[in-house]
Design a protein around this motif. Structure first.
Motif, PDB file in Angstrom:
ATOM      1  N   GLU A 162       0.900  -1.240  -0.130  1.00 54.23           N
ATOM      2  CA  GLU A 162      -0.179  -0.049   0.258  1.00 54.23           C
ATOM      3  C   GLU A 162       0.833   1.705  -0.002  1.00 54.23           C
ATOM      4  O   GLU A 162       0.942   1.904  -1.010  1.00 54.23           O
ATOM      5  CB  GLU A 162      -0.825   0.473   1.031  1.00 54.23           C
ATOM      6  N   ARG A 163       1.910   1.546   1.089  1.00 54.99           N
ATOM      7  CA  ARG A 163       2.553   2.615   0.838  1.00 54.99           C
ATOM      8  C   ARG A 163       3.424   2.406   0.317  1.00 54.99           C
ATOM      9  O   ARG A 163       3.636   3.691  -1.044  1.00 54.99           O
ATOM     10  CB  ARG A 163       3.629   2.632   2.465  1.00 54.99           C
ATOM     11  N   MET A 164       3.908   1.465  -0.578  1.00 54.96           N
ATOM     12  CA  MET A 164       4.287   1.800  -1.861  1.00 54.96           C
ATOM     13  C   MET A 164       3.851   2.030  -3.652  1.00 54.96           C
ATOM     14  O   MET A 164       4.092   2.875  -4.131  1.00 54.96           O
ATOM     15  CB  MET A 164       5.523  -0.132  -2.360  1.00 54.96           C
ATOM     16  N   GLY A 165       2.903   1.466  -2.939  1.00 50.72           N
ATOM     17  CA  GLY A 165       1.948   2.748  -4.299  1.00 50.72           C
ATOM     18  C   GLY A 165       1.225   4.195  -3.849  1.00 50.72           C
ATOM     19  O   GLY A 165       1.368   4.464  -5.220  1.00 50.72           O
ATOM     20  N   ALA A 166       2.031   4.269  -2.550  1.00 52.79           N
ATOM     21  CA  ALA A 166       0.729   4.916  -2.608  1.00 52.79           C
ATOM     22  C   ALA A 166       2.351   6.492  -3.041  1.00 52.79           C
ATOM     23  O   ALA A 166       1.998   7.221  -3.419  1.00 52.79           O
ATOM     24  CB  ALA A 166       1.173   6.097  -1.293  1.00 52.79           C
ATOM     25  N   LEU A 167       3.598   6.082  -2.092  1.00 50.41           N
ATOM     26  CA  LEU A 167       4.969   6.597  -3.067  1.00 50.41           C
ATOM     27  C   LEU A 167       5.024   6.355  -4.571  1.00 50.41           C
ATOM     28  O   LEU A 167       5.833   7.410  -5.359  1.00 50.41           O
ATOM     29  CB  LEU A 167       6.116   5.742  -2.138  1.00 50.41           C
ATOM     30  N   ALA A 168       4.916   5.369  -5.441  1.00 47.88           N
ATOM     31  CA  ALA A 168       4.991   5.340  -7.248  1.00 47.88           C
ATOM     32  C   ALA A 168       3.758   6.376  -7.099  1.00 47.88           C
ATOM     33  O   ALA A 168       4.274   7.142  -8.658  1.00 47.88           O
ATOM     34  CB  ALA A 168       4.147   4.412  -7.363  1.00 47.88           C
ATOM     35  N   ASP A 169       2.793   6.933  -6.168  1.00 50.45           N
ATOM     36  CA  ASP A 169       2.410   7.708  -7.116  1.00 50.45           C
ATOM     37  C   ASP A 169       2.786   9.267  -7.002  1.00 50.45           C
ATOM     38  O   ASP A 169       2.260   9.953  -7.343  1.00 50.45           O
ATOM     39  CB  ASP A 169       0.602   7.947  -6.397  1.00 50.45           C
ATOM     40  N   ALA A 170       2.870   8.632  -5.113  1.00 52.34           N
ATOM     41  CA  ALA A 170       3.815  10.640  -5.734  1.00 52.34           C
ATOM     42  C   ALA A 170       4.780  11.575  -5.626  1.00 52.34           C
ATOM     43  O   ALA A 170       5.003  12.042  -6.799  1.00 52.34           O
ATOM     44  CB  ALA A 170       4.603  10.128  -3.689  1.00 52.34           C
ATOM     45  N   VAL A 171       6.034  10.380  -6.552  1.00 58.38           N
ATOM     46  CA  VAL A 171       7.086  10.592  -7.360  1.00 58.38           C
ATOM     47  C   VAL A 171       6.325  10.711  -8.571  1.00 58.38           C
ATOM     48  O   VAL A 171       7.540  10.535  -8.942  1.00 58.38           O
ATOM     49  CB  VAL A 171       8.232   9.836  -6.587  1.00 58.38           C
ATOM     50  N   SER A 172       5.516  10.433  -9.494  1.00 52.84           N
ATOM     51  CA  SER A 172       5.183  10.579 -10.490  1.00 52.84           C
ATOM     52  C   SER A 172       5.921   8.935 -11.347  1.00 52.84           C
ATOM     53  O   SER A 172       6.033   9.227 -11.970  1.00 52.84           O
ATOM     54  CB  SER A 172       5.375  11.810 -10.854  1.00 52.84           C
ATOM     55  N   PHE A 173       5.079   7.494 -11.152  1.00 52.44           N
ATOM     56  CA  PHE A 173       5.602   7.034 -11.781  1.00 52.44           C
ATOM     57  C   PHE A 173       4.925   6.790 -13.115  1.00 52.44           C
ATOM     58  O   PHE A 173       6.686   5.863 -13.811  1.00 52.44           O
ATOM     59  CB  PHE A 173       5.626   5.392 -10.374  1.00 52.44           C
TER      60      PHE A 173
END
Length: 168
Positions: free
Chosen positions: A65-76
């Motif tokens: 869950e947090r990895m997905g949110a991080l991917a969104d935050a850094v515009s993966f």
């Protein structure tokens, strides 16, 4: 802030072997990413060693869950688009390889000159590596600084040549 334009950031990746992309992660993404990774520093220091400088792979420490949110935050998704623009379509950008550099608790240390894949992959055929080293589809790396970063050292053009006597 101005919208990021992929065309504005491009330096000659094929000649220099790197490019600096400024403003890729929007300020709100930086803040969100920093919130998501908050606390990892202490976890890594207690599980590995006090002067650890990197958390990798992030997914193992953050969870899905947090990895997905991080991917969104850094515009993966935008990172993947930038990557494909630079090296061509169909290149896999693996979020499982994402790492996070952290400041050590007591003292910094410096690794000697190395080429990440060549010098850190057990059993790698160096002759094969040398034949592929200038191919951007074979090996490249993105460095997204969430905070001011004075630590990254780059040797422009080193991907087009063998190590010098000094580097060996």
């Amino acid at each position: 802030t101005a919208e990021f334009d992929m065309g504005d950031a491009h330096r000659d990746l094929s000649e220099a072997g790197f490019e600096i992309v400024r403003g890729f992660v929007r300020p709100e993404g930086v803040n969100r990413a920093l919130d998501l990774v908050d606390g990892l520093r202490d976890v890594v220091r207690h599980s590995r060693f006090l002067d650890a400088q990197r958390v990798q792979p992030l997914r193992r420490h953050l969870g899905e869950e947090r990895m997905g949110a991080l991917a969104d935050a850094v515009s993966f998704d935008r990172l993947r688009a930038l990557f494909e623009e630079r090296v061509g379509p169909g290149v896999d950008v693996d979020p499982d390889l994402l790492g996070l550099w952290i400041e050590p608790a007591r003292r910094t240390y410096v690794l000697p000159w190395h080429r990440d894949l060549r010098d850190n992959a057990k059993g790698l055929d160096w002759n094969s590596w040398y034949r592929q080293m200038a191919n951007p589809r074979f090996f490249n790396q993105f460095h997204i600084a969430l905070l001011p970063d004075e630590c990254l050292w780059i040797v422009p053009g080193s991907h087009l040549r063998d190590d010098t006597d000094f580097e060996r």
